[in-house]
Motif scaffolding. Structure first.
Motif, PDB file in Angstrom:
ATOM      1  N   ASN A 468      -4.544   6.092   0.325  1.00 22.07           N
ATOM      2  CA  ASN A 468      -3.813   5.236   1.264  1.00 22.07           C
ATOM      3  C   ASN A 468      -3.949   3.764   0.898  1.00 22.07           C
ATOM      4  OD1 ASN A 468      -2.985   7.447   2.687  1.00 22.07           O
ATOM      5  ND2 ASN A 468      -4.374   7.161   4.412  1.00 22.07           N
ATOM      6  N   PRO A 497      -1.429  15.194   0.683  1.00 21.11           N
ATOM      7  CA  PRO A 497      -1.344  14.028   1.572  1.00 21.11           C
ATOM      8  C   PRO A 497      -1.268  14.444   3.031  1.00 21.11           C
ATOM      9  CG  PRO A 497       0.740  14.401   0.465  1.00 21.11           C
ATOM     10  CD  PRO A 497      -0.231  15.347  -0.154  1.00 21.11           C
ATOM     11  N   THR A 501      -0.954   9.465   5.687  1.00 21.57           N
ATOM     12  CA  THR A 501      -0.540   8.887   4.410  1.00 21.57           C
ATOM     13  C   THR A 501       0.923   8.488   4.456  1.00 21.57           C
ATOM     14  OG1 THR A 501      -2.109  10.359   3.288  1.00 21.57           O
ATOM     15  CG2 THR A 501      -0.452   9.276   1.924  1.00 21.57           C
TER      16      THR A 501
END
Length: 829
Positions: A468, A497, A501
């Motif tokens: 991130n 993810p 994210t």
């Protein structure tokens, strides 16, 4: 001098001439001298039996604790303090329940909270409740009061403060209203108004009740004091406290604690604080642990470490055991006083009292220092850790590294990192994440990726924060291909993810104005098999709304309605903003009609949004309609809503209407914000009374607010527009002295004004100066100068100016020159 002494906190010192809290223990023998005895004070009486559980919780009193041995300090048990609604509110964490309401009371509350309810019908609804008790006069005092209190609390829960006030005023207008309106109800309505920020209304209400002969008790006064304090209006809080004492109403322990906290927030001199403590002592109100903790906190602003140490010492002599709040407050005082040695003594005192300091203890203290930018002190604490045998761990070093990174001291951060490695302390993923953030925020992408590669060689694995952070750094810099590359690498590495994210990416692209990429990320989210929830959809819609991308917003809304996720008020709010920013006025008005008709629930958020978007698009009639509908539904307008009304009236020079809103704000107890003042300055800057713009600027400063760039630019415009260039230059200098950097609008205002007055040398000097200051001219900068020449039919000089533009601005774009020549051609013909 005292400040030159560095006495350890726990070393024996001579007792003070007078302890903070002391009573005179009068003996039967009049000749005997009073003997001091710390904290031997009678407690305040318990609340009257008619008070509600809610107010019992608020105004909890200590029980009497008679002294057995006058020569020994009293061991006062620690009182558990709870805030309103925290422990005794049966509705906590649940939808509102009709607790303690009668059957008829439940019907009345349900009618009032119905969105179709018209405030004009308050009287008829409440009359039914009043009549239901008329045949039972004996039960009216208790049961009707209980119903009324519960109804008012219920309306507060549903954010209908105006309606709650209407209910209160209706009962107040009844004959013998004091039979029903007890002190508990008054305290709750004042507290509710305070939470809404409407302290002036609360104050006016209490004043009128007092004027009408209503008996104002300590709970009502304390509620008003708390309301003022919660809204940062500390001086008014103190005035109410003094008025309360003048009226002969004795403060409780809670009252004194609130005022002590107010004194601390105001930065009152220590002698003033001690005078309040003396009054507390004379009133025979015993302090509790909260009192001592508040006194220690009062020492923060003035770095009064000696006074804090004395309070701490007397607190322990009085029989109170320091808690976590005590130690944190004392550590904070020493931190702000830059006295790490005394801070260490606090840690030792913790150990003596069974709170053995550990690595975690030191890490917390180091974190506090690093967060405040006191990095030398933080490093000193790390050294002290080693000296007493506590080994710094990865969190110690990472906290220091992050502190230096935030301060922009990259070299020192890297030294900490090297020291960490030399000490044999293995970095963890948090360390690497901090390094990635440091290099990324400085635009050092090669170094950032080198750290990312090093994660694997050190046996760590990237976590969600790592990915991130990378995505956010590249996204904020508009590096689309890099974002895609990181995302692909993330998937290739087998890392799945999470929803956060994708939300991070959507927000990052939105802030950069990359709305197409935000849509692409959303599609990738679906491709990755991550199911969007309401938060995801609303984040996406908010991103689309910023760019006015209403067509995409409608598609997202259709997808939500297609059984995926039920839209809420935030969803439709974003859609309204998307229509407004996309200049789709007809669609915006059509959606507004669905809200007004009830097809879409007319939530307060939506009605306030309608005020904002209609004002932004300068739709006066629709703005006024939304505002009136908001009030009709019993919702309270907030500051942004009222500012929107002032803005639209101000732009149209509707002074009477503007004053009407200002009076409304004053009557309802709203505190004007900087946006309020800026809108007023804008209105006056375009009027004949342009000098009043500076008068308002002075009001902003007097209120303790900090003017922003818009504030100064508006006043500069007012003077430039009227040829008062010296005054404009004076405001410009004041703006720079305040720490604000002038922007292109600031300089363009000067350049345009000089050019309009045929002062072309001065106008060009402004351009030269702004370039020197690192501010890049834009098209409007040069348009104003060219227009000045054309106004005097001096087109040849304008063309000469354009031909020499590269000498003035070597970085000027080619299309700027072309546009300027086209501009001259149009004006010539």
């Amino acid at each position: 001098m005292a400040q030159n002494l560095s006495l350890p906190l726990l070393l024996p010192t001579p007792p003070p001439s007078k302890p903070l809290f002391l009573i005179q223990n009068h003996q039967h023998n009049p000749q005997s001298s009073p003997q001091p005895s710390p904290l031997a004070l009678p407690q305040t009486p318990p609340p009257p039996p008619t008070i509600t559980p809610l107010l019992q919780d608020l105004f909890l009193h200590q029980q009497n604790n008679p002294q057995k041995d006058p020569s020994q300090p009293i061991k006062v048990p620690t009182r558990t303090r709870t805030r309103i609604g925290k422990s005794r509110d049966l509705n906590r964490g649940k939808p509102w329940s009709n607790y303690r309401l009668s059957g008829k009371g439940q019907q009345v509350l349900q009618s009032l909270i119905d969105n179709s309810f018209d405030v004009k019908d308050v009287g008829s609804v409440l009359s039914e409740l009043f009549e239901s008790y008329k045949g039972n006069p004996d039960g009216m005092l208790d049961n009707l009061s209980v119903d009324l209190l519960a109804i008012i609390k219920g309306l507060g829960f549903y954010k209908k403060c105006d309606l709650a006030l209407e209910v209160f005023e209706w009962f107040r207008s009844r004959e013998n209203c004091e039979v029903v309106l007890n002190g508990s109800i008054v305290a709750v309505i004042i507290s509710m108004l305070g939470k809404e920020g409407r302290v002036l209304v609360a104050a006016s209400l209490l004043h009128n009740l007092h004027k009408d002969g209503f008996d104002i008790d300590v709970y009502a006064y304390t509620s008003l004091i708390t309301a003022y304090a919660s809204n940062g209006r500390y001086r008014e809080a103190v005035m109410v406290f003094k008025k309360m004492e003048e009226e002969g109403c004795k403060p409780t322990l809670i009252t004194y604690n609130v005022i002590l906290n107010v004194y601390g927030k105001m930065g009152m001199p220590w002698n003033k604080i001690m005078a309040l403590v003396e009054g507390m002592r004379n009133a025979k109100v015993a302090p509790d642990l909260y009192t001592y903790n508040t006194l220690i906190s009062c020492c923060r602003r003035g770095s009064l470490h000696e006074e804090a140490a004395q309070v701490f010492k007397e607190m322990k002599l009085a029989g109170f055991s320091p808690d976590k709040v005590t130690y944190n407050a004392l550590l904070d005082v020493y931190g702000k006083s830059r006295r790490p040695k005394e801070a260490m003594e606090v840690l030792r005192d913790m150990e003596i009292n069974g709170c053995s300091p550990s690595t975690v203890t030191y890490n917390s203290l180091i974190s506090a220092y690093a967060r405040d930018g006191l990095l030398d002190e933080a490093m000193e604490l790390k050294t002290q850790m080693v000296q007493i045998g506590i080994k710094p761990d990865v969190f110690t070093y990472t906290t220091l590294l992050s502190g230096f990174e935030k301060a922009g001291k990259d070299e020192s951060a890297m030294k900490v990192f090297e020291e960490m490695r030399n000490a044999g302390c293995k970095p963890n993923i948090c360390t690497f994440n901090a390094l990635i953030k440091m290099h990324g925020n400085r635009g050092k992408f090669a170094e950032m990726m080198k750290v990312f590669d090093e994660i694997k060689t050190c046996g760590c694995k990237p976590d969600i924060v790592t990915w991130n952070t990378l995505l956010a750094v590249f996204g904020q810099n508009g590096m689309d291909s890099e974002v895609s590359g990181v995302f692909k690498e993330m998937k290739r590495a087998g890392f799945i993810p999470e929803r956060d994210t994708f939300n991070t990416l959507i927000s990052a692209y939105s802030r950069c104005g990359c709305f197409d990429q935000a849509i692409a990320i959303y599609k990738r989210m679906l491709e990755a098999g991550v199911t969007p929830d309401l938060s995801t959809y609303n984040a996406l819609l908010a991103a689309l709304a910023r760019g006015g991308m209403w067509e995409q917003s409608e598609k997202i809304l259709a997808e939500m309605k297609d059984g995926r996720c039920r839209p809420n008020e935030l969803t439709y709010s974003s859609l309204l903003h998307a229509y407004a920013n996309g200049r789709e006025i007809d669609r915006m008005l059509a959606l507004a009609e669905e809200i007004y008709s009830g097809l879409i629930e007319p939530h307060a958020v939506l009605l306030k949004t309608l005020v904002l978007v209609n004002s932004k698009r300068d739709l006066l009639t629709e703005t006024e309609r939304a505002f009136l509908e908001l009030k009709k539904k019993g919702f309270s307008p907030d500051i942004p809503t009222l500012n929107a009304m002032i803005s639209i009236y101000g732009r149209r020079q509707m002074l009477a209407k503007t004053n009407e809103i200002l009076n409304f704000m004053n009557e309802r107890g709203f505190t004007p914000s900087l946006t309020t003042y800026n809108s007023l300055m804008y209105m006056y800057s375009r009027s004949e009374n342009f000098a009043k713009a500076e008068v308002i600027l002075r009001e902003i400063l007097a209120e303790g607010l900090r003017p922003d760039r818009i504030s100064y630019n508006t006043v500069i415009f007012a003077y430039c527009r009227n040829g008062r260039m010296k005054d404009a230059s004076r405001i410009f200098a004041e703006m720079r002295d305040s720490g604000l950097v002038p922007d292109v609008i600031t300089y363009n205002t000067f350049a345009a004004s000089y050019a309009a007055d045929s002062l072309f040398v001065e106008a060009i000097d402004v351009v030269r100066y702004m370039i020197k200051q690192g501010c890049k001219p834009n098209q409007n900068t040069y348009n104003s100068i060219v227009d000045g020449y054309c106004k005097l039919n001096r087109q040849e000089e304008a063309i000469m100016f354009i031909n020499n533009l590269t000498k003035l601005d070597p970085h000027v774009a080619k299309d700027v020159e072309c546009k300027l020549l086209e501009r001259i051609a149009k004006k010539w013909h």
